[in-house]
Write a protein that holds these residues in place. Structure first.
Motif, short mmCIF file in Angstrom:
data_model
loop_
_atom_site.label_atom_id
_atom_site.label_comp_id
_atom_site.label_asym_id
_atom_site.label_seq_id
_atom_site.Cartn_x
_atom_site.Cartn_y
_atom_site.Cartn_z
N ARG A 33 0.85 -1.19 0.00
CA ARG A 33 0.00 0.00 0.00
C ARG A 33 0.89 1.24 0.00
O ARG A 33 2.03 1.21 0.47
CB ARG A 33 -0.90 0.04 1.26
CG ARG A 33 -1.73 -1.21 1.50
CD ARG A 33 -2.85 -1.35 0.49
NE ARG A 33 -3.74 -2.48 0.80
CZ ARG A 33 -3.58 -3.72 0.34
NH1 ARG A 33 -2.53 -3.98 -0.46
NH2 ARG A 33 -4.42 -4.67 0.66
N TRP A 34 0.33 2.33 -0.52
CA TRP A 34 1.05 3.60 -0.41
C TRP A 34 1.25 3.92 1.07
O TRP A 34 0.35 3.69 1.89
CB TRP A 34 0.29 4.72 -1.09
CG TRP A 34 0.21 4.60 -2.59
CD1 TRP A 34 -0.90 4.45 -3.35
CD2 TRP A 34 1.32 4.65 -3.50
NE1 TRP A 34 -0.59 4.40 -4.68
CE2 TRP A 34 0.79 4.52 -4.81
CE3 TRP A 34 2.70 4.79 -3.35
CZ2 TRP A 34 1.58 4.52 -5.95
CZ3 TRP A 34 3.49 4.79 -4.49
CH2 TRP A 34 2.93 4.67 -5.77
N ALA A 35 2.42 4.47 1.39
CA ALA A 35 2.73 4.66 2.81
C ALA A 35 3.62 5.88 3.01
O ALA A 35 4.31 6.35 2.10
CB ALA A 35 3.42 3.42 3.37
N THR A 36 3.57 6.38 4.23
CA THR A 36 4.53 7.38 4.69
C THR A 36 5.03 6.93 6.05
O THR A 36 4.51 5.96 6.63
CB THR A 36 3.90 8.78 4.74
OG1 THR A 36 4.90 9.74 5.10
CG2 THR A 36 2.77 8.84 5.77
N SER A 37 6.03 7.59 6.58
CA SER A 37 6.63 7.11 7.82
C SER A 37 7.37 8.26 8.49
O SER A 37 7.77 9.23 7.85
CB SER A 37 7.60 5.95 7.51
OG SER A 37 8.21 5.47 8.69
N VAL A 38 7.54 8.11 9.81
CA VAL A 38 8.24 9.10 10.62
C VAL A 38 9.17 8.36 11.57
O VAL A 38 8.78 7.35 12.17
CB VAL A 38 7.27 9.98 11.42
CG1 VAL A 38 8.02 10.84 12.43
CG2 VAL A 38 6.42 10.84 10.50
N ARG A 39 10.39 8.87 11.70
CA ARG A 39 11.32 8.33 12.69
C ARG A 39 11.94 9.51 13.44
O ARG A 39 12.48 10.43 12.82
CB ARG A 39 12.42 7.49 12.03
CG ARG A 39 13.36 6.81 13.04
CD ARG A 39 14.27 5.80 12.36
NE ARG A 39 15.15 6.42 11.39
CZ ARG A 39 15.67 5.79 10.33
NH1 ARG A 39 15.34 4.52 10.08
NH2 ARG A 39 16.49 6.43 9.51
N LEU A 40 11.85 9.50 14.79
CA LEU A 40 12.43 10.57 15.59
C LEU A 40 12.71 10.04 17.00
O LEU A 40 12.21 8.98 17.38
CB LEU A 40 11.51 11.77 15.67
CG LEU A 40 10.26 11.70 16.57
CD1 LEU A 40 9.71 13.09 16.80
CD2 LEU A 40 9.21 10.79 16.01
N ASP A 41 13.53 10.77 17.73
CA ASP A 41 13.82 10.36 19.11
C ASP A 41 13.54 11.46 20.13
O ASP A 41 13.70 11.27 21.32
CB ASP A 41 15.26 9.86 19.25
CG ASP A 41 16.30 10.87 18.77
OD1 ASP A 41 15.91 12.02 18.47
OD2 ASP A 41 17.48 10.50 18.70
N ASP A 42 13.10 12.63 19.62
CA ASP A 42 12.77 13.70 20.56
C ASP A 42 12.01 14.79 19.81
O ASP A 42 12.41 15.17 18.70
CB ASP A 42 14.05 14.29 21.18
CG ASP A 42 13.74 15.26 22.33
OD1 ASP A 42 12.62 15.19 22.87
OD2 ASP A 42 14.63 16.07 22.65
N GLY A 43 10.91 15.29 20.39
CA GLY A 43 10.19 16.37 19.77
C GLY A 43 9.01 15.90 18.94
O GLY A 43 8.46 14.81 19.16
N THR A 44 8.62 16.71 17.97
CA THR A 44 7.44 16.44 17.14
C THR A 44 7.75 16.69 15.67
O THR A 44 8.39 17.68 15.31
CB THR A 44 6.26 17.33 17.56
OG1 THR A 44 5.94 17.05 18.94
CG2 THR A 44 5.04 17.08 16.69
N ILE A 45 7.26 15.77 14.83
CA ILE A 45 7.33 15.92 13.38
C ILE A 45 5.90 15.92 12.86
O ILE A 45 5.06 15.12 13.30
CB ILE A 45 8.13 14.79 12.72
CG1 ILE A 45 9.62 14.92 13.05
CG2 ILE A 45 7.95 14.78 11.20
CD1 ILE A 45 10.48 13.80 12.49
N THR A 46 5.61 16.81 11.92
CA THR A 46 4.28 16.82 11.30
C THR A 46 4.40 16.61 9.80
O THR A 46 5.41 16.96 9.17
CB THR A 46 3.55 18.14 11.57
OG1 THR A 46 4.23 19.21 10.89
CG2 THR A 46 3.47 18.44 13.05
#
Length: 687
Positions: free
Chosen positions: A665-678
């Motif tokens: 399926r079409w997908a997006t993703s986020v990887r972080l270790d502190d704070g916020t990503i939008t």
């Protein structure tokens, strides 16, 4: 111990019947590497065919002439005595140059070995066969190979009674396990009658003394055997076996490729020479090259002893420019580059009685010309075969001039510090264009062979004309998918602006910690205080293998060490292909995960792009463009789409297969270790 098929040296039979062509194994993927490539080949126009004094009734002797093609791996422009080197000793090659033709504007079809080798056996530009980069070992995700569906030397010359042989390096398959004859794209599958000492394992950093790690089943013929000498012995045997029939033989040297290694006595000889410790002199390379020179001398002497020299065209050249830039002087650049040092190579043609000796020829010629030349000398015409090359027979025999308007090169890859680029030569002028930013440079090779001065500003009309020709060629060979414009991908599949909830999305944690994922103010927001990697899989399957997904990022965490967003396709948390952008490092790349394991080993050195991509602007976008087994990354930093890189994953994930694609399926993703990503949104369209 029985001799393996890859090293077989049959005894000379009494005029045997021509062996039947081995059955072709079906490629493990892509019938013609891609539908787009097949379409480009079908659209070729037959190359102009000069009338040859050597063919169609004018050929010497009672049979078509033989062709022996000797390739020297990574030979630089200035490394033969015939081309001005005074440290290396190459007396046999220098003699052939004096007695034959020394070409001064000869080109490899590519700046690296595999695509040039594909061009040699097909007579076509590398992009038409899909082999545009050197093929890596099995650690790479791709299983790219030269498809047996593409006509090659045996197909073209067999109808004219030729036996075909390959001795040495092939390097047109990424598969190095299983029975040799069953590997996709192996030379037997292409119809070569004899294949001797061709690599069974990936050649890696070279190996020149027996036992050879990439030829584990090849027994030695003599103590302390040196590989270049072994290939010479095999060549002599081949010539003797086939003296009574026309043949095409490619003697494909592994030397002088790094890691350099040579016979100790020759190394000592060159280390003792004056200037041995001064650039560009390299005693070990010189020693290796002397062994190659001796090999070519043995081949030439054997042809003479067998009475075949006047019936044999002997060609000696390199597969690309030298990796040592000082060995290419005064030319600019080296291996992996489309400046002259990466593609202009020595070429010597020797044919007593047919090629008038003592000549230097400045006509631009290329690897793609070898097969059309052999066919012309055999008395054949292209017919259904379509070549980018032209016959060199008129130039060799003095019967006429070369009929060619342009030569093209397309290298859409990274190697070393080199970025993807393309080039065209027309007459004395050459234009180099970079894919990333579209900039181009124009050079007058007659006045400036070292390409020191870009004259595009002084000659804007010529620069525009050559750029237009080059862009038309790039479009024709279809080497890159279109940028993710609606005109190229008109059918909408997904339009997510995160104005609602995540009901249509599966949230798949890759890490143990899941952080906090939510939709707020028309954005998907992910917050974390420790390493969190979440994949957001939509409910939409790519409806075609020609499609594009575009991610519009929002804000980045700008804290911690992970600040990364992704776009692509996913099956679950253990199986996905996602293009990544790490904001803190301004770094792009790709992650292919199969059954929980990353299998991106062997990828191009994308660190060349580090620090050059910034997706924090208000109009920034990141695109995943799918075409068959390959996906291409484009970025828009606010000024339009820029090519970044291509990932070929056919060996591990074949999205050209509808059954495989149906699981993703079409997908997006986020990887972080502190704070916020939008994230602001994700759209997808297909052709």
């Amino acid at each position: 111990m029985p001799r393996p098929a890859t090293a077989q040296r049959p005894q000379r039979p009494q005029r045997p019947q021509r062996p039947q062509r081995p059955s072709r194994p079906r490629p493990s993927r892509r019938r013609f590497l891609s539908t787009a490539t097949g379409t480009a080949v079908a659209g070729l126009v037959a190359a102009p065919w000069p009338a040859s004094a050597a063919g169609r009734g004018g050929r010497p002797g009672r049979r078509p002439p033989n062709v022996v093609f000797v390739s020297i791996d990574d030979l630089g422009w200035d490394e033969l005595g015939a081309y001005g080197n005074t440290f290396n000793e190459t007396p046999h090659l220098d003699r052939l140059a004096r007695e034959g033709v020394r070409f001064t504007s000869a080109y490899a079809a590519a700046p690296l070995c595999s695509p040039t080798r594909a061009a040699l056996v097909t007579g076509r530009y590398p992009a038409r066969s899909g082999i545009t980069d050197f093929l890596r070992g099995e650690a790479a995700a791709s299983d790219k190979h030269l498809s047996p569906d593409i006509p090659t030397i045996p197909d073209v010359l067999r109808p004219h009674g030729y036996t075909t042989g390959l001795i040495g390096k092939w390097h047109l398959t990424e598969t190095y396990s299983g029975p040799y004859r069953e590997r996709p794209g192996n030379p037997f599958a292409h119809g070569f009658d004899e294949v001797i000492a061709s690599e069974e394992k990936y050649i890696a950093d070279g190996d020149y003394f027996h036992p050879y790690f990439f030829l584990p089943d090849l027994p030695a013929r003599e103590p302390n055997e040196y590989l270049t000498d072994r290939l010479a012995a095999e060549a002599v045997d081949f010539l003797t076996r086939h003296r009574d029939e026309p043949f095409f033989l490619h003697v494909s040297n592994y030397a002088v490729h790094t890691v350099l290694d040579a016979r100790p006595e020759l190394v000592a000889k060159y280390r003792a020479k004056p200037g041995a410790d001064e650039a560009p002199n390299r005693p070990v390379l010189a020693a290796m090259l002397e062994s190659v020179d001796q090999q070519v001398g043995r081949i030439a002497d054997t042809l003479a002893e067998l009475g075949l020299d006047r019936d044999t065209l002997l060609l000696v050249t390199s597969d690309n420019g030298g990796p040592y830039r000082d060995a290419n002087q005064p030319l600019r650049g080296g291996k992996g580059e489309l400046y002259e040092g990466g593609i202009r190579v020595p070429l010597i043609a020797h044919w007593p009685g047919r090629v008038r000796g003592g000549r230097s020829e400045d006509a631009p010629v290329s690897t793609v010309d070898v097969l059309p030349t052999a066919l012309d000398l055999a008395g054949g015409r292209p017919g259904r075969h379509r070549f980018d090359g032209v016959s060199l027979a008129p130039v060799l025999t003095g019967a006429g001039a070369l009929r060619r308007e342009e030569l093209f090169w397309v290298y859409p890859h990274f190697i070393g510090s080199t970025h993807p680029h393309a080039a065209v030569r027309s007459g004395r002028y050459k234009l180099v264009r970079y894919f990333r930013d579209g900039r181009s440079e124009l050079y007058d090779l007659a006045r400036d062979p070292g390409e020191t001065t870009d004259i595009s500003a002084r000659h804007p009309g010529r620069a525009r004309a050559l750029r237009a020709r080059l862009e038309a060629h790039i479009a024709e060979v279809n080497v890159l998918p279109p940028t993710p414009r609606r005109a190229a991908y008109p059918v909408p599949e997904l339009a997510e602006t995160f104005d609602g909830d995540l009901a249509r999305w599966s949230v798949l944690p890759v890490t143990e910690h899941v952080g906090d994922a939510r939709v707020e103010n028309g954005r998907l927001a992910v917050s974390a205080d420790q390493l969190t990697h979440l994949v957001f899989r939509s409910d939409v399957t790519p409806g075609s293998d020609t499609a594009a997904a575009v991610l519009t990022p929002g804000t980045f965490a700008e804290a911690g060490t992970q600040d990364t967003v992704f776009v692509g396709v996913a099956q679950d948390a253990d199986n996905y292909l996602l293009f990544r952008y790490h904001n803190g490092l301004r770094r792009v790349g790709w992650d292919l995960r199969v059954d929980g394991q990353l299998v991106t080993a062997g990828a191009e050195p994308l660190h060349n792009l580090d620090g050059t991509v910034d997706l924090t602007g208000p109009d920034a976008r990141y695109a995943f463009v799918l075409r068959g087994t390959r996906a291409t990354a484009y970025a828009d930093q606010g000024d339009g789409w820029e090519f970044l890189f291509t990932a070929d994953t056919g060996g591990a994930l074949d999205l050209s297969d509808p059954a495989v694609r149906a699981r993703y399926r079409w997908a997006t993703s986020v990887r972080l270790d502190d704070g916020t990503i939008t994230l602001d949104g994700l759209t997808a369209h297909r052709a």
